[in-house]
Design a protein around this motif. Sequence first.
Motif, mmCIF file in Angstrom:
data_model
loop_
_atom_site.group_PDB
_atom_site.id
_atom_site.type_symbol
_atom_site.label_atom_id
_atom_site.label_comp_id
_atom_site.label_asym_id
_atom_site.label_seq_id
_atom_site.Cartn_x
_atom_site.Cartn_y
_atom_site.Cartn_z
ATOM 1 N N ALA A 1 0.890 -1.197 0.032
ATOM 2 C CA ALA A 1 0.013 -0.016 0.025
ATOM 3 C C ALA A 1 0.854 1.092 -0.158
ATOM 4 N N GLU A 2 0.174 2.254 -0.914
ATOM 5 C CA GLU A 2 1.326 3.605 -0.720
ATOM 6 C C GLU A 2 0.181 4.664 -0.759
ATOM 7 N N ALA A 3 0.544 5.887 -0.462
ATOM 8 C CA ALA A 3 -0.624 7.012 -0.480
ATOM 9 C C ALA A 3 -1.190 7.176 -1.740
ATOM 10 N N ILE A 4 -2.374 7.490 -1.798
ATOM 11 C CA ILE A 4 -3.253 7.476 -2.891
ATOM 12 C C ILE A 4 -2.475 8.661 -4.012
ATOM 13 N N GLY A 5 -1.944 9.322 -3.522
ATOM 14 C CA GLY A 5 -1.250 10.299 -4.606
ATOM 15 C C GLY A 5 -1.965 11.486 -5.025
ATOM 16 N N LEU A 6 -2.840 11.889 -4.165
ATOM 17 C CA LEU A 6 -3.777 12.981 -4.840
ATOM 18 C C LEU A 6 -3.357 14.129 -3.405
ATOM 19 N N ASN A 7 -3.654 15.461 -3.980
ATOM 20 C CA ASN A 7 -3.608 16.433 -2.824
ATOM 21 C C ASN A 7 -4.736 16.477 -2.241
ATOM 22 N N GLY A 8 -4.757 17.288 -1.127
ATOM 23 C CA GLY A 8 -5.738 17.409 -0.267
ATOM 24 C C GLY A 8 -7.278 17.779 -0.933
ATOM 25 N N LEU A 9 -7.229 18.750 -1.874
ATOM 26 C CA LEU A 9 -8.261 19.349 -2.601
ATOM 27 C C LEU A 9 -8.834 17.934 -3.479
ATOM 28 N N GLN A 10 -7.953 17.499 -4.006
ATOM 29 C CA GLN A 10 -8.463 16.304 -4.896
ATOM 30 C C GLN A 10 -9.048 15.394 -4.208
ATOM 31 N N LEU A 11 -8.286 14.982 -3.140
ATOM 32 C CA LEU A 11 -8.948 13.641 -2.436
ATOM 33 C C LEU A 11 -10.369 13.982 -1.772
ATOM 34 N N ALA A 12 -10.462 15.371 -1.274
ATOM 35 C CA ALA A 12 -11.671 15.813 -0.779
ATOM 36 C C ALA A 12 -12.807 15.921 -1.724
ATOM 37 N N ALA A 13 -12.384 16.254 -3.010
ATOM 38 C CA ALA A 13 -13.246 16.314 -4.273
ATOM 39 C C ALA A 13 -13.853 15.200 -4.482
ATOM 40 N N LEU A 14 -12.959 13.874 -4.626
ATOM 41 C CA LEU A 14 -13.182 12.648 -4.677
ATOM 42 C C LEU A 14 -14.173 12.157 -3.846
ATOM 43 N N ARG A 15 -13.925 12.566 -2.666
ATOM 44 C CA ARG A 15 -14.750 11.802 -1.626
ATOM 45 C C ARG A 15 -16.136 12.632 -1.648
ATOM 46 N N SER A 16 -16.001 13.874 -1.902
ATOM 47 C CA SER A 16 -17.304 14.497 -1.752
ATOM 48 C C SER A 16 -18.412 14.012 -2.823
ATOM 49 N N GLY A 17 -17.768 13.835 -4.216
ATOM 50 C CA GLY A 17 -18.511 13.246 -4.961
ATOM 51 C C GLY A 17 -19.033 11.944 -4.878
ATOM 52 N N LEU A 18 -18.442 11.066 -4.127
ATOM 53 C CA LEU A 18 -19.084 9.834 -3.521
ATOM 54 C C LEU A 18 -20.168 10.115 -2.615
ATOM 55 N N ASN A 19 -19.776 11.136 -1.877
ATOM 56 C CA ASN A 19 -21.167 11.325 -0.923
ATOM 57 C C ASN A 19 -22.315 11.881 -1.869
ATOM 58 N N ARG A 20 -22.041 12.817 -2.634
ATOM 59 C CA ARG A 20 -23.152 13.237 -3.352
ATOM 60 C C ARG A 20 -23.715 11.985 -4.099
ATOM 61 N N CYS A 21 -23.015 11.182 -4.551
ATOM 62 C CA CYS A 21 -23.753 10.060 -5.359
ATOM 63 C C CYS A 21 -24.993 9.472 -4.461
ATOM 64 N N VAL A 22 -24.843 9.443 -3.122
ATOM 65 C CA VAL A 22 -25.796 9.122 -2.492
ATOM 66 C C VAL A 22 -26.881 10.135 -1.991
ATOM 67 N N GLU A 23 -26.339 11.222 -1.845
ATOM 68 C CA GLU A 23 -27.267 12.017 -1.467
ATOM 69 C C GLU A 23 -28.138 12.826 -2.426
#
Lengths: 293, 699
Positions: B582-604
């Motif tokens: 395993a290694e770090a995902i390789g995204l900066n904080g904003l990118q990772l936050a946007a990715l996770r936010s997109g997944l949250n919005r998929c449900v919402e």
Amino acid sequence: MDKNRQGAKASYVAFFVFVAIWIMSPSFVRMGTREAFVEFQAPALHLVAKGRDLARFWELKSKSAEELAAASRDLARINAALELKVRTLEDIRQENIRLRELARYAAPREFLTIVARVASRDSTSWWHRIVLRKGRSDGVRPGCPVVFSDRVIGKVSLVHLNTCEVDLVTSPNFRCTAYLEGDEQGRIVLVSGLPANSLGTARAKIAVIPMDYLPSAGQSPKVVTTGMGGVFPAGLIIGTLDANIRTTQEGNFKEGTLQPSRNLFSLQEVSVLVPIHPAAGEILLEKRYEDFQ
Amino acid sequence: MRELNDLKVLPSTRIERLRLIFVFWLFSGGFIYIAGGLIVRQWLQSGDLKEQSDSQSRRIILKPPARGLIHDRNGYVLVENRVRWSVKADLSELQPEFQAEYRKLLAAEKARETGHIDREKIQDSARLNVLQRWLDKVWFVIDATSRNIRKNKLPVKSNPVDSPTERLVKIDDLKKHLRERRALPFTLVSDLAFPGADQSITPEEGVRAVARFVEQFPVDGPIRLDSDIIRTYPHGTLAAHVLGYVKDTDELPPNSLNDEKNELLQKLHYTGKKGAAGIEESYNEILCGLSGWELWTKTSAGYNKELLRKSDPTQGTAVTLSLDVEIQRAAEKALAQIKDSQGKVLPAAAVMLDVNTGEILALASQPTFNPNRLADRVTRTYFDEIETSGGWLNRSIQGLYPPGSTFKVITAIAGMRNKVIDWDDILECGPSYRVGGRDFPEHDPAGYGQVDLEKMLAVSCNVWNYQVGLGVGIEPLAAEARRFGLDTPLLQMPPTADNKNATELPFPANRGLVVPDTAYKLRIGAGPWTGGDTANTAIGQGFLLTTPLHMACVAASIARGETRTTPTIIHDPGRDGRHQSAEAIGLNGLQLAALRSGLNRCVEEGTARSVMIPGLAFAAKTGTSEYFQKGQKAHLAWIIGYASADNPAVAFCVLVEGQLDTSTWGGKTAGPVARDMILAWAKKTPVSEVKNEAEVPAR
């Protein structure tokens, strides 16, 4: 040759001839001889038992007036307690009858009770048997359960005209299924008598105890009949489970030792429960199985 | 001497002397020969001869041990052993009855004067008749209640036409037993409490049958009650693919015998059990324990005579699985609700795992089977039933499917890491996108207009992914998929000396995984790689093949902000949460936050909104991919994600194989299973960990 030696030789010959005849004789002859011997012995057993009862009677009669008064007082107290219990049971019985009538449920009468005095005990611990002064002429049949109060004593194994032999719960020929007190899941365990050494204590084994069964600390759980086997009525006490329960090496079950509920060798009187209709095991024992085919 | 000579005791003539000398030496030689032989036999060869004698007069009987239990992570028993009561006949004690019956049958045959008399056949018939009579007696005791005795309705003798098979002694079984295991008791009823293979009687009836035999059948006869242990699965079909089942084997586990010392002794054994699937198979060596043995002397006829020594079998070691029985039950119950138009359950799989440790909490596959019906003797009908339904396949780890739109999270990460797109870039997404002269469609015919990363994940926009995928190119896209382990074998066990490729569950689809690239397409002879292939790959179609477990691991990795999750089915409270490669995902904080936010919005508000749980926010990505079933196109419904959204603790993946006649969509079809698994997890998790805004609704 010396006459004495000749006589000794003749006695040996006679002995071996007798043994040979016994071995070669047909089984019905041997069975008949054995049965005849038992019947021949029966009056003697009766006589000995009667004599013992008489001795006991005179022993009691020799008590002083003070001792009798004390015993009478104790007995009165016991009687009072029992009368109270009888009244409670009578109420329950009446309620039971009322409910049965209400439900139109006819209670089948499963057993006849025959009270029998113990004629003799087999002093060898291999057989674990007692002889009762009731036999075929009294209606006793093989396979009948033998109880004292609500305690299991054993099972009738052989029935003669006037006597019968009972395999006690510690006999290797005895086995039954049981529930353990405190097992809420009601899983059955297997109780079977064990062969003991000639001077050893009579024992029985309790096998197939579930691994998760844990008796309360300091208590000896009761072992009671299941009533599922068609021989013993449900709820009779066979004995208690010894505290020393061990896990079998396979690790799947536990096993323990049964402490019989009565001192089986000091019994004076027992009840034979004779089923109104013969059980299948009884039919097998009497070799009447072919009649039903 | 003179006197003796006078009496002619000694030979006087030469011939007589020679004769005497000859006789003397003849006898002397004979005595010397015998004495020498005695010395050789008694002193020099005594060891070998004793061994030979022992080997001819003794035998070892091996007894299989009870298998170890299998628990879930909370200590609930998933697999245990139950006592099996068998009725067995001691053939050596029945010899006199066999002989008497043989004589009777022989006399009858002779009286018939048919000419040739087949004595072997008569002997078989005699044995069969005797054993059948005893078996009839056994059933007589079990069946004959006081009521039917009173009514004179007693069971009749068993006959081959009307009687169930367990009430008949089969000549083939008897012959096989006499040929192979003559010394062991012959089994008349193999499971007194559950006599029929269909398990049609209730447990109470079974117990009653055992009790009747125990209390009524004569103790001191040739028929005995024997108890052994068999496998039982108290939860029935629950986690059947994980647990597996057991089957008969003649290869018993090792024992404590000194094999060299007892090499020459005849060895017989009872039939043992070995794992045939699932954990039962892959952990067979741990579960199986040590066999027991008995050393017997034997009679000249081959029957056992006296028990000399014995060693009891030792139960196998218990195995604790990472499964949570309640989450597993919720998953399977929800899967069972997914049916086609004829009411038949659809093939499906569901996985839930612990985000931090990778321990699998639920691993369900449908259709399934009941291991209880396979544990003793499986019927042909039941075997065929499982075969026809496809129930043997553990779809969670063995099923290979294109991941569909769930792969878009990897396309998005590849796009950001390769600087093709950033978290806030907006792409124009119409109803289709033209690649190599072919229009690749959007699933919404109107298109989605201006789409950023978050919206793409919420609505699962295809055109966004075509553009990003083509911008990245197939090699970096494939490399990103590999970085997330989509081509990596899972459930690997530490290699042992015996088995270098052992896995925690048998035969996961490790070899069939496909992360396609140009070399792959050439290797399979499908021609050169095209832009269309890249577009297809970017939306999880084309040559891509993966398993639901792999996609659940992708979700868990994203939840932790890493690339790899090492799943395991074995529970270890001390697991440190480190994952292999395993290694770090390789995204900066904003990118990772946007990715996770997109997944949250998929449900919402997106494709998974139908399974939103009020008060419990979770992240998800749905997918609806296409595959060919029997030459016709059908849909696969996917959902992957993690819960809770803010404090990820569990990751999940659900896959449903759609039928041709049903509309199957990721959110609508697979979503409810994910929701039920999350609810089951949330019910037993402290509220602080779930981070509820409101109470978790009771179901």
